[in-house]
Design a protein around this motif. Structure first.
Motif, short mmCIF file in Angstrom:
data_model
loop_
_atom_site.label_atom_id
_atom_site.label_comp_id
_atom_site.label_asym_id
_atom_site.label_seq_id
_atom_site.Cartn_x
_atom_site.Cartn_y
_atom_site.Cartn_z
N LEU A 1 -7.79 4.04 -4.39
CA LEU A 1 -8.12 4.48 -5.54
C LEU A 1 -7.93 5.98 -6.68
O LEU A 1 -8.14 5.47 -7.86
CB LEU A 1 -9.92 4.81 -6.02
N HIS A 2 -6.74 6.12 -5.87
CA HIS A 2 -6.74 7.77 -6.08
C HIS A 2 -5.14 7.09 -7.03
O HIS A 2 -4.28 6.72 -7.09
CB HIS A 2 -6.48 8.83 -5.36
N PRO A 3 -4.46 7.79 -8.51
CA PRO A 3 -3.67 6.98 -9.03
C PRO A 3 -2.55 7.72 -7.77
O PRO A 3 -2.14 8.49 -7.08
CB PRO A 3 -3.87 7.87 -10.40
N TYR A 4 -1.86 6.61 -7.97
CA TYR A 4 -0.18 7.32 -7.25
C TYR A 4 0.86 6.60 -8.13
O TYR A 4 0.95 5.72 -8.78
CB TYR A 4 -0.58 6.41 -6.21
N TRP A 5 1.66 7.35 -7.60
CA TRP A 5 3.09 6.32 -7.90
C TRP A 5 4.18 5.50 -7.28
O TRP A 5 3.94 5.19 -6.17
CB TRP A 5 4.79 7.33 -8.11
N ALA A 6 4.51 4.38 -8.02
CA ALA A 6 4.70 3.13 -7.62
C ALA A 6 6.31 3.24 -7.36
O ALA A 6 6.47 2.59 -6.64
CB ALA A 6 4.38 1.83 -8.86
N ASP A 7 6.54 3.94 -7.82
CA ASP A 7 8.48 4.38 -7.03
C ASP A 7 8.89 5.54 -6.32
O ASP A 7 8.13 6.22 -7.35
CB ASP A 7 9.08 3.91 -8.29
N ALA A 8 10.34 5.28 -6.00
CA ALA A 8 10.36 6.79 -5.45
C ALA A 8 11.16 7.51 -6.83
O ALA A 8 10.80 9.06 -6.96
CB ALA A 8 11.94 6.32 -5.09
N GLU A 9 11.20 7.14 -8.29
CA GLU A 9 11.57 7.67 -9.22
C GLU A 9 10.72 8.33 -10.32
O GLU A 9 10.24 8.71 -10.96
CB GLU A 9 12.87 6.74 -9.82
N ARG A 10 9.44 7.67 -10.19
CA ARG A 10 7.87 8.60 -9.93
C ARG A 10 8.73 7.96 -12.12
O ARG A 10 8.12 8.84 -12.46
CB ARG A 10 7.56 10.15 -10.40
N THR B 1 0.53 -1.08 -0.15
CA THR B 1 -0.41 -0.01 -0.34
C THR B 1 0.68 1.50 0.31
O THR B 1 1.80 1.73 0.45
CB THR B 1 -1.15 -0.15 1.26
N PRO B 2 0.73 2.36 -0.46
CA PRO B 2 1.62 3.17 -0.92
C PRO B 2 1.85 4.58 -0.07
O PRO B 2 0.39 4.42 0.79
CB PRO B 2 0.67 3.99 -1.88
N GLU B 3 2.55 5.55 0.55
CA GLU B 3 2.66 6.13 1.58
C GLU B 3 1.39 7.47 1.00
O GLU B 3 1.40 7.07 -0.56
CB GLU B 3 4.07 6.62 1.58
N PRO B 4 0.89 8.19 1.96
CA PRO B 4 0.33 9.46 1.42
C PRO B 4 0.58 10.38 0.07
O PRO B 4 0.51 10.85 -0.83
CB PRO B 4 0.13 10.05 2.08
N GLU B 5 1.85 10.30 -0.22
CA GLU B 5 3.07 11.72 -0.79
C GLU B 5 3.42 10.60 -1.83
O GLU B 5 3.34 11.47 -2.45
CB GLU B 5 4.55 11.80 0.13
N ALA B 6 2.85 9.06 -2.43
CA ALA B 6 2.78 8.59 -3.58
C ALA B 6 2.19 9.20 -4.18
O ALA B 6 1.99 9.11 -5.93
CB ALA B 6 3.37 7.24 -3.79
N LYS B 7 0.93 9.91 -3.71
CA LYS B 7 -0.34 10.47 -5.18
C LYS B 7 0.04 11.36 -6.24
O LYS B 7 1.37 11.94 -5.49
CB LYS B 7 -1.32 11.14 -4.10
N ALA B 8 -0.36 10.62 -7.13
CA ALA B 8 -0.35 11.48 -8.21
C ALA B 8 -0.81 12.76 -7.88
O ALA B 8 -1.90 12.41 -8.40
CB ALA B 8 -0.54 10.29 -9.74
N VAL B 9 -0.42 13.56 -8.88
CA VAL B 9 -1.02 14.50 -8.99
C VAL B 9 -0.79 15.29 -10.73
O VAL B 9 0.20 14.76 -11.36
CB VAL B 9 -0.13 15.84 -8.50
#
Length: 334
Positions: free
Chosen positions: A196-205, A9-17
């Protein structure tokens, strides 16, 4: 290479903008696959690809609404000459897009036993999952002349190192996460707590996750993730909660979900500010008699009516269609 675990489960800061002018969009994805008996054990040989020509009609239907569908193609379809005949021109001209869908039991190399556990590609040894993915990706590129940039694991079967394979192969988007669903009872992943929100799966985005959209509806929906997992043994209770309007789980698909239910789900997703609504269904449903959802010509008419209703409602709500290309150019790295 560092591990990239899409099961976490991703961290909140991974949320895509997304860019401000992106607004809210929707994507239609088609699990473009062989036909087989859904009630029988999986079999490496007992399948057909006779529904592929039906993709042409669906493609024309989508184009009439300005929708660019994404066809997530598995190995038997990629090997059929009917696939590029049906949608090849649309893909070449940008009116459709193709991605990868890995059904490991029909994708070479064939080194594993065909079992339910092994039907989730992420459960296979890393080297075998990697080899199957490479063979399928290369076959799709050969068939359509374009490199696929999006992936969905068949049966939503991500593994702890699938992300590494996707990144090394230039896949920009994964859409295997089916939020609000738990497949661990049969050896698969548990996506119950994934957003449900898109998110980055890696630190490098470099790899974006676009989860399939499933919402809870009803007065108890804020407690859906607490209540629903306890009801898997009691489908009658799930039905009672849905009939009484207390709690209903609504995935955005025409398969098993009525248009009325889907409209409720869409409105919830829009009102909650979800930037991308992800729709999905299986390509064999485009011809009668190959899935539990479309048995007759009337069922097929209802499926097209479902899409017609949803496309009209989305337009009224100001939600425009998007493509993989649109997502990749609109998501920000800031």
């Amino acid at each position: 290479m560092l591990e990239l675990n899409l099961l976490e489960t991703p961290e909140p800061e991974a949320k895509a903008v997304f860019r401000e002018d992106f607004g809210q969009r929707f994507i239609v994805t088609v699990d473009t696959e062989e036909e087989f008996d859904w009630t029988a054990p999986l079999d490496r040989h007992k399948h057909s690809v006779i529904t592929i020509p039906a993709l042409r009609k669906f493609q024309q239907f989508c184009e009439s609404f300005g929708v660019v569908p994404t066809y997530l193609i598995d190995y038997p379809v990629a090997c059929s000459p009917y696939a590029p005949e049906a949608i090849g021109d649309a893909v070449t001209q940008g009116r459709a897009e193709v991605g990868v869908q890995l059904h490991p039991w029909v994708s070479p190399p064939f080194e594993e036993e065909v079992t339910e556990f092994n039907s989730y590609a992420g459960n296979l040894p890393f080297e075998l999952e990697q080899a199957k993915f490479h063979a399928l990706r290369d076959r799709i590129e050969q068939a359509f002349g374009v490199a696929p940039r999006i992936y969905r694991a068949g049966r939503y079967g991500l593994g702890p190192r699938t992300g590494e394979i996707l990144r090394e192969c230039g896949i920009a988007i994964d859409t295997s996460v089916r939020s609000r669903f738990d497949y661990s009872g049969t050896g698969g992943p548990n996506y119950r707590d994934h957003p449900l929100h898109p998110y980055w799966a890696d630190a490098e985005r470099s790899l974006l996750e676009l989860p399939l959209t499933t919402v809870y509806w009803g007065p108890l929906r804020q407690m859906g993730n607490v209540i629903y997992p306890h009801l898997w043994r009691t489908p009658a209770m799930r039905g009672m909660l849905a009939r009484t309007g207390l709690l209903e789980r609504i995935p955005l698909t025409p398969e098993g979900i009525t248009a009325e239910e889907a409209l409720r789900g869409v409105d919830i997703a829009i009102d909650e500010g979800l930037p991308v609504l992800m729709f999905s269904f299986h390509s064999p449903s485009l011809a009668p008699g190959h899935t539990p959802y479309v048995r007759t010509d009337d069922d097929l008419d209802e499926l097209y009516g479902w899409w017609r209703t949803l496309f009209g409602h989305l337009a009224q709500r100001g939600v425009k269609p998007a493509s993989v290309a649109d997502i990749m150019t609109s998501v920000t790295l800031a």
